[in-house]
Design a protein around this motif. Structure first.
Motif, mmCIF file in Angstrom:
data_model
loop_
_atom_site.group_PDB
_atom_site.id
_atom_site.type_symbol
_atom_site.label_atom_id
_atom_site.label_comp_id
_atom_site.label_asym_id
_atom_site.label_seq_id
_atom_site.Cartn_x
_atom_site.Cartn_y
_atom_site.Cartn_z
ATOM 1 N N TYR A 38 3.589 -0.727 -6.711
ATOM 2 C CA TYR A 38 4.236 0.150 -7.972
ATOM 3 C C TYR A 38 3.451 -0.137 -9.049
ATOM 4 O O TYR A 38 2.930 0.910 -9.511
ATOM 5 C CB TYR A 38 5.835 0.212 -8.207
ATOM 6 C CG TYR A 38 6.138 0.617 -9.388
ATOM 7 C CD1 TYR A 38 6.442 2.011 -9.800
ATOM 8 C CD2 TYR A 38 6.675 -0.327 -10.284
ATOM 9 C CE1 TYR A 38 6.601 2.445 -11.082
ATOM 10 C CE2 TYR A 38 6.704 0.024 -11.757
ATOM 11 C CZ TYR A 38 6.806 1.224 -12.130
ATOM 12 O OH TYR A 38 7.201 1.797 -13.216
ATOM 13 N N ARG A 39 3.465 -1.265 -9.396
ATOM 14 C CA ARG A 39 2.712 -1.871 -10.439
ATOM 15 C C ARG A 39 1.273 -1.501 -10.355
ATOM 16 O O ARG A 39 0.555 -1.377 -11.353
ATOM 17 C CB ARG A 39 2.821 -3.262 -10.612
ATOM 18 C CG ARG A 39 4.256 -3.710 -11.525
ATOM 19 C CD ARG A 39 4.443 -5.220 -11.392
ATOM 20 N NE ARG A 39 5.319 -5.680 -12.346
ATOM 21 C CZ ARG A 39 6.058 -6.808 -12.454
ATOM 22 N NH1 ARG A 39 5.735 -7.759 -11.477
ATOM 23 N NH2 ARG A 39 6.688 -7.360 -13.536
ATOM 24 N N ASP A 40 0.565 -1.773 -9.098
ATOM 25 C CA ASP A 40 -0.812 -1.355 -8.905
ATOM 26 C C ASP A 40 -1.150 0.075 -9.335
ATOM 27 O O ASP A 40 -2.294 0.217 -9.938
ATOM 28 C CB ASP A 40 -1.101 -1.573 -7.382
ATOM 29 C CG ASP A 40 -0.967 -2.930 -7.095
ATOM 30 O OD1 ASP A 40 -1.181 -3.992 -7.969
ATOM 31 O OD2 ASP A 40 -1.008 -3.128 -5.766
ATOM 32 N N LEU A 74 0.774 -1.279 0.032
ATOM 33 C CA LEU A 74 0.026 -0.023 -0.024
ATOM 34 C C LEU A 74 0.815 1.260 0.136
ATOM 35 O O LEU A 74 0.642 2.106 -0.978
ATOM 36 C CB LEU A 74 -0.856 -0.006 1.128
ATOM 37 C CG LEU A 74 -1.648 1.300 1.532
ATOM 38 C CD1 LEU A 74 -2.688 1.458 0.186
ATOM 39 C CD2 LEU A 74 -2.691 1.269 2.748
ATOM 40 N N ALA A 75 1.937 1.087 0.606
ATOM 41 C CA ALA A 75 2.783 2.379 0.795
ATOM 42 C C ALA A 75 3.592 2.717 -0.437
ATOM 43 O O ALA A 75 3.433 3.938 -0.878
ATOM 44 C CB ALA A 75 3.740 2.320 1.989
ATOM 45 N N ARG A 92 4.359 5.980 6.566
ATOM 46 C CA ARG A 92 3.748 7.159 6.145
ATOM 47 C C ARG A 92 4.551 7.927 5.197
ATOM 48 O O ARG A 92 5.825 7.879 5.289
ATOM 49 C CB ARG A 92 3.459 8.282 7.231
ATOM 50 C CG ARG A 92 4.545 8.495 8.200
ATOM 51 C CD ARG A 92 4.357 9.231 9.389
ATOM 52 N NE ARG A 92 5.424 9.511 10.182
ATOM 53 C CZ ARG A 92 6.041 10.779 10.239
ATOM 54 N NH1 ARG A 92 5.454 11.738 9.380
ATOM 55 N NH2 ARG A 92 6.969 11.054 10.762
ATOM 56 N N LEU A 93 4.102 8.780 4.373
ATOM 57 C CA LEU A 93 4.778 9.458 3.188
ATOM 58 C C LEU A 93 5.291 10.604 3.892
ATOM 59 O O LEU A 93 4.269 11.566 4.443
ATOM 60 C CB LEU A 93 4.080 9.663 1.955
ATOM 61 C CG LEU A 93 4.767 10.277 1.053
ATOM 62 C CD1 LEU A 93 5.762 9.347 0.016
ATOM 63 C CD2 LEU A 93 3.644 11.024 -0.192
ATOM 64 N N ILE A 94 6.488 11.088 3.765
ATOM 65 C CA ILE A 94 7.088 12.455 4.373
ATOM 66 C C ILE A 94 7.593 13.309 2.810
ATOM 67 O O ILE A 94 8.353 12.816 2.389
ATOM 68 C CB ILE A 94 7.991 12.266 5.066
ATOM 69 C CG1 ILE A 94 7.638 11.564 6.732
ATOM 70 C CG2 ILE A 94 8.517 13.757 5.556
ATOM 71 C CD1 ILE A 94 8.764 11.522 7.539
ATOM 72 N N THR A 116 3.809 5.891 -5.412
ATOM 73 C CA THR A 116 3.946 6.283 -6.711
ATOM 74 C C THR A 116 2.847 7.117 -7.425
ATOM 75 O O THR A 116 3.146 8.077 -8.315
ATOM 76 C CB THR A 116 3.727 4.724 -7.461
ATOM 77 O OG1 THR A 116 4.610 3.943 -6.885
ATOM 78 C CG2 THR A 116 3.590 4.864 -9.233
ATOM 79 N N ARG A 117 1.696 7.121 -6.798
ATOM 80 C CA ARG A 117 0.729 8.216 -6.969
ATOM 81 C C ARG A 117 1.171 9.391 -6.626
ATOM 82 O O ARG A 117 0.715 10.579 -7.274
ATOM 83 C CB ARG A 117 -0.567 7.743 -6.126
ATOM 84 C CG ARG A 117 -1.491 6.516 -6.664
ATOM 85 C CD ARG A 117 -2.070 6.732 -8.095
ATOM 86 N NE ARG A 117 -2.397 8.134 -8.138
ATOM 87 C CZ ARG A 117 -2.921 8.418 -9.593
ATOM 88 N NH1 ARG A 117 -2.762 7.772 -10.564
ATOM 89 N NH2 ARG A 117 -3.357 9.851 -9.672
#
Length: 339
Positions: A197-199, A161-162, A316-318, A167-168
């Motif tokens: 990433y492929r998702d 998921l991360a 979490r994305l920083i 990637t999004r």
């Protein structure tokens, strides 16, 4: 060196009472236990660990077998394990498998021979085998990567998921051709990050290389992607060690992170904010992974009949400047539609 008899004489109790008091037995009167503790401290007495271990047929020691001691992610896990173990009366022996199955197997054998109380293990891959530990009754908790075979205690992170969200994020930052550098096939974290990433990009737009979790391997893999007729304008990199190699590749091609090639790296390494531009990262709760793993292990030592527990923590994305182009639009503005 003071002996248990010296402590007994100083406290005015029997050696048996000293032994029970220093081992935390609840049958000892609190006042006597306090006298024993004071006497032991005054005399500088330390229990004979070897003799105690031989009597118990185990040690108050935990073995921690991690995949790469040079990776700050694993050293943070080690700190979490040690901090919890220390306050619980256990010492921790650190073993570095170096992503090598033979080294990992030898350290597992050492854990058996030394009769450690339990093992926290980051498996090197699908072939990791802890059957000997389980047969001997040595509890095992897997961290970061699950163990193959019967269910057991484990602490993981949802990195698929991360990776999808990271990637999004690059797509939303205006990058049109996003690539991925991931780890070896068969290593769960590498497989999951590549899948996430492929998702996000779709199979027909996937642009990736797999290599070992090392800087040099990532440098070579990044150069391969950059030398393509249509090279990527952004990279998702599976860990901070690999990111060093990717940054070296960009420098060698005269490319600037963020402006020319966007970068998002797994793991918030200590140097991530010191480079120019600062690095956008997927921060995993490494310290918490270690602490929770130690809690599960000590609970398993106390009660071997407990149901196996899987704890999945969130990353979490920083967001920092390495993943945003100045004035870039969102992915919906990119010709060909969103990634």
């Amino acid at each position: 060196m003071a002996t248990i008899s010296d402590v007994a004489a100083r406290a005015g109790v029997s050696t048996a009472t000293v032994s029970r008091a220093l081992n935390g037995k609840s049958t000892v009167d609190p006042e006597l236990a306090a006298r024993v503790q004071v006497a032991a401290e005054e005399l500088g007495y330390h229990p004979n660990g070897l003799a105690r271990n031989l009597r118990r047929q185990e040690t108050a020691v935990l073995a921690l077998i991690i995949s790469d001691v040079e990776n700050p992610f694993f050293t943070a896990i080690a700190r979490g394990v040690e901090d919890l173990a220390q306050v619980s009366g256990y010492s921790v022996v650190l073993c570095n498998s170096d992503e090598n199955e033979d080294k990992e197997r030898r350290y597992i054998d050492v854990a058996l021979q030394e009769r450690v109380a339990g093992v926290v293990l980051s498996p090197t891959g699908r072939s990791t085998n802890v059957d000997h530990l389980r047969r001997q009754g040595t509890p095992v908790v897997a961290v970061d990567r699950p163990l193959a075979g019967p269910d057991g205690d484990q602490v993981l992170v949802d990195t698929r998921l991360a990776a999808h969200e990271a990637t999004r994020h690059l797509a939303d930052g205006g990058y049109r051709r996003i690539g991925c550098l991931s780890g070896p096939a068969g290593v769960r974290t590498a497989d999951d990050r590549l899948a996430g990433y492929r998702d996000a990009v779709g199979e027909d737009r996937a642009l990736f290389r797999r290599t070992e979790y090392r800087a040099e391997g990532a440098r070579v893999a990044a150069l391969e992607l950059l030398d393509l007729p249509e090279p990527p304008d952004a990279l998702l990199v599976a860990n901070s060690t690999m990111t060093i190699g990717a940054l070296q590749a960009l420098t060698g091609r005269g490319l600037r992170p963020g402006r020319d090639v966007g970068i998002v790296s797994f793991d918030d390494a200590p140097w991530a904010t010191l480079i120019d531009p600062p690095l956008t990262v997927v921060a995993q709760p490494a310290y918490d992974i270690g602490r929770v793993a130690a809690q599960l292990l000590l609970a398993r030592i106390a009660d071997g009949a407990r149901e196996p527990t899987t704890t999945t923590l969130e990353a979490r994305l920083i967001e920092r400047q390495s993943s945003r182009r100045p004035g870039a639009g969102r992915s919906d503005d990119v010709p060909g539609g969103p990634v």
